[in-house]
Scaffold this active site. Structure first.
Site, PDB file in Angstrom:
ATOM      1  N   HIS A   1      -4.417  -4.446   7.452  1.00  0.00           N
ATOM      2  CA  HIS A   1      -4.536  -3.373   8.438  1.00  0.00           C
ATOM      3  C   HIS A   1      -3.719  -3.729   9.679  1.00  0.00           C
ATOM      4  CE1 HIS A   1      -6.560   0.519   9.206  1.00  0.00           C
ATOM      5  NE2 HIS A   1      -6.202   0.246  10.449  1.00  0.00           N
ATOM      6  N   ASP A   2      -2.603  -3.035   9.824  1.00  0.00           N
ATOM      7  CA  ASP A   2      -1.690  -3.167  10.958  1.00  0.00           C
ATOM      8  C   ASP A   2      -0.918  -4.486  10.994  1.00  0.00           C
ATOM      9  OD1 ASP A   2      -2.288  -0.635  11.735  1.00  0.00           O
ATOM     10  OD2 ASP A   2      -3.589  -1.193  13.408  1.00  0.00           O
TER      11      ASP A   2
ATOM     12  N   ASN B   1       0.848  -1.189   0.000  1.00  0.00           N
ATOM     13  CA  ASN B   1       0.000   0.000   0.000  1.00  0.00           C
ATOM     14  C   ASN B   1       0.887   1.244   0.000  1.00  0.00           C
ATOM     15  OD1 ASN B   1      -1.659   2.222   0.929  1.00  0.00           O
ATOM     16  ND2 ASN B   1      -3.194   0.697   1.492  1.00  0.00           N
TER      17      ASN B   1
ATOM     18  N   THR C   1      -8.849   6.662   9.083  1.00  0.00           N
ATOM     19  CA  THR C   1      -8.398   5.413   8.484  1.00  0.00           C
ATOM     20  C   THR C   1      -9.532   4.406   8.558  1.00  0.00           C
ATOM     21  OG1 THR C   1      -6.614   3.754   8.487  1.00  0.00           O
ATOM     22  CG2 THR C   1      -7.457   4.448  10.635  1.00  0.00           C
TER      23      THR C   1
ATOM     24  N   GLU D   1      -8.480   0.529  -3.372  1.00  0.00           N
ATOM     25  CA  GLU D   1      -9.419   0.468  -2.267  1.00  0.00           C
ATOM     26  C   GLU D   1     -10.192   1.783  -2.169  1.00  0.00           C
ATOM     27  OE1 GLU D   1      -6.777  -2.285   0.817  1.00  0.00           O
ATOM     28  OE2 GLU D   1      -6.998  -0.124   1.175  1.00  0.00           O
TER      29      GLU D   1
ATOM     30  N   ARG E   1      -9.066   8.755  -0.998  1.00  0.00           N
ATOM     31  CA  ARG E   1     -10.256   9.222  -0.288  1.00  0.00           C
ATOM     32  C   ARG E   1     -10.744  10.509  -0.931  1.00  0.00           C
ATOM     33  NH1 ARG E   1      -7.546   6.315   3.804  1.00  0.00           N
ATOM     34  NH2 ARG E   1      -8.970   4.974   4.973  1.00  0.00           N
TER      35      ARG E   1
ATOM     36  N   GLY F   1       0.903  -1.325   4.284  1.00  0.00           N
ATOM     37  CA  GLY F   1       1.439  -0.038   3.884  1.00  0.00           C
ATOM     38  C   GLY F   1       2.037   0.768   5.014  1.00  0.00           C
ATOM     39  N   HIS F   2       1.232   1.079   6.037  1.00  0.00           N
ATOM     40  CA  HIS F   2       1.714   1.941   7.113  1.00  0.00           C
ATOM     41  C   HIS F   2       2.912   1.324   7.815  1.00  0.00           C
ATOM     42  CE1 HIS F   2       1.449   4.954  10.322  1.00  0.00           C
ATOM     43  NE2 HIS F   2       1.697   3.950  11.146  1.00  0.00           N
TER      44      HIS F   2
ATOM     45  N   ARG G   1       4.733  18.261   0.622  1.00  0.00           N
ATOM     46  CA  ARG G   1       5.660  19.238   0.036  1.00  0.00           C
ATOM     47  C   ARG G   1       5.168  19.840  -1.276  1.00  0.00           C
ATOM     48  NH1 ARG G   1      10.735  19.291   2.518  1.00  0.00           N
ATOM     49  NH2 ARG G   1      11.003  21.163   1.256  1.00  0.00           N
TER      50      ARG G   1
ATOM     51  N   HIS H   1      -3.934  11.911   0.759  1.00  0.00           N
ATOM     52  CA  HIS H   1      -2.706  11.152   0.466  1.00  0.00           C
ATOM     53  C   HIS H   1      -2.800  10.651  -0.974  1.00  0.00           C
ATOM     54  CE1 HIS H   1      -5.525   8.239   2.057  1.00  0.00           C
ATOM     55  NE2 HIS H   1      -5.238   8.509   3.315  1.00  0.00           N
TER      56      HIS H   1
ATOM     57  N   HIS I   1      -5.363   3.754  -1.973  1.00  0.00           N
ATOM     58  CA  HIS I   1      -6.692   4.000  -1.392  1.00  0.00           C
ATOM     59  C   HIS I   1      -6.984   5.492  -1.421  1.00  0.00           C
ATOM     60  CE1 HIS I   1      -9.674   3.068   2.138  1.00  0.00           C
ATOM     61  NE2 HIS I   1     -10.114   4.035   1.360  1.00  0.00           N
TER      62      HIS I   1
END
Length: 245
Positions: free
Chosen positions: A196-197, A8, A105, A75, A46, A218-219, A19, A51, A44
Site C-alpha cells: 500500500h503506497d 497489483n 481503498t 485480495e 470488490r 499497483g497504484h 471504456r 475495477h 483485488h
C-alpha cells in the site's frame, strides 16, 4: 532470496472498465509483468467490481499457471461470493482484507483479537483447499502476535503510514513501528508481506527491514509506468529488490 514483487493489476482493470471493453486487458498486462521479472500478480475484486471483476481471478490464474513458479495473490473481504470465487480458482495466495463494501481503498488492517472467531474458520476453509492465507494488518505488534491463532500463514503489513511519512522526509518513527511489527511476525512464525503506497522512491528504505517475502504494488507502479513504461518500471522495482539483499 530477494523479496518478491507481485504486481497489483487493479488500476489496469479500472482503466479497462472506463471504456466498457477488454482494453487494456489485465491478462495481457499480467503476461507483461511476469515476462518483465515480477514473481506474481495481485487482483483485488470488490463487491461492486468497479475495477477488478470476479471473472478476472480465473483468467489470471490461467496466466500464472503458464509461468512455472509464478503466483496469483487474490485480495479481498471474505464474504461468501469472494470465497467461492477464490476456492474455485485456487490461487497460490489469498490475502484477507477487512474492507467495507463501498470502501474506496484499503485503509486499515484486521483487529485480530476482535475478529478471531470470524477469521479462523475462513482461514481453515482456504487452507483446506491448498491456498496460502495472508491477513492484512496494521503495524501493531500486539495484534500480529495473535495472528497465529487464526491459522494464517502470513501477514501483509499495511504500509500507507510509512509511505506518507517517507514523502514528508521523516520516517524514522514509522520505520521503527514496522520493524517491530515485522519482528513480531517472525517471532510468531509468520511470513511477512507488505503493501500500500510503496513506490520506487520509498521501497529501498522500507526493505532495510529483514525477512519481507513479498511486496504487492499497483497504484504507484501504474502511475510510474506512465513515465517510464510498464516493463521498464517493473525492471526498476526488481533491481531495488535485488539490491536490498
Amino acid at each position: 532470496m530477494p523479496t518478491q514483487l507481485s504486481v497489483n493489476l487493479n488500476k489496469i482493470a479500472l482503466i479497462r472498465n472506463s471504456r466498457g471493453r477488454d482494453f487494456p486487458s489485465v491478462v495481457h498486462f499480467a503476461h507483461l509483468a511476469l515476462k518483465a521479472g515480477a514473481h506474481g500478480v495481485t487482483i483485488h475484486p470488490r463487491p461492486d467490481q468497479r475495477h477488478a471483476r470476479y471473472a478476472d481471478v480465473a483468467a489470471l490464474k490461467a496466466v500464472v499457471d503458464a509461468y512455472p513458479g509464478s503466483e496469483l495473490n487474490v485480495e479481498g473481504y471474505p464474504d461468501r461470493t469472494f470465497l467461492d470465487v477464490v476456492l474455485a480458482a485456487k490461487p497460490q495466495q489469498c490475502t484477507l482484507v477487512p474492507d467495507e463494501p463501498g470502501q474506496l481503498t484499503s485503509d486499515h488492517g484486521w483487529h485480530i483479537e476482535r475478529d478471531l472467531h470470524k477469521l479462523a474458520p475462513i482461514v481453515a476453509e482456504l487452507k483446506a483447499a491448498g491456498i496460502r492465507v495472508s491477513l492484512f494488518v496494521d503495524p501493531d505488534a500486539e495484534q500480529i502476535a495473535l495472528a497465529p491463532a487464526t491459522g494464517c500463514d502470513r501477514v501483509e503489513l499495511y504500509t500507507e503510514s510509512f509511505a506518507h511519512q517517507h514523502e514528508l522526509g521523516d520516517f524514522t518513527f514509522e520505520f521503527a513501528r514496522f520493524a517491530e511489527a515485522a519482528a513480531a511476525a517472525t517471532q510468531a512464525g509468520l511470513g511477512i508481506n507488505a503493501g500500500h503506497d510503496l513506490n520506487l522512491d520509498n521501497l529501498g528504505d522500507f526493505l532495510v527491514i529483514p525477512d519481507i517475502l513479498e511486496v504487492s504494488i499497483g497504484h504507484a507502479l501504474t502511475v510510474e509506468a506512465l513515465q517510464y513504461g510498464f516493463e521498464a518500471t517493473i525492471a526498476r522495482y526488481v533491481a531495488i529488490l535485488k539490491a536490498a539483499h
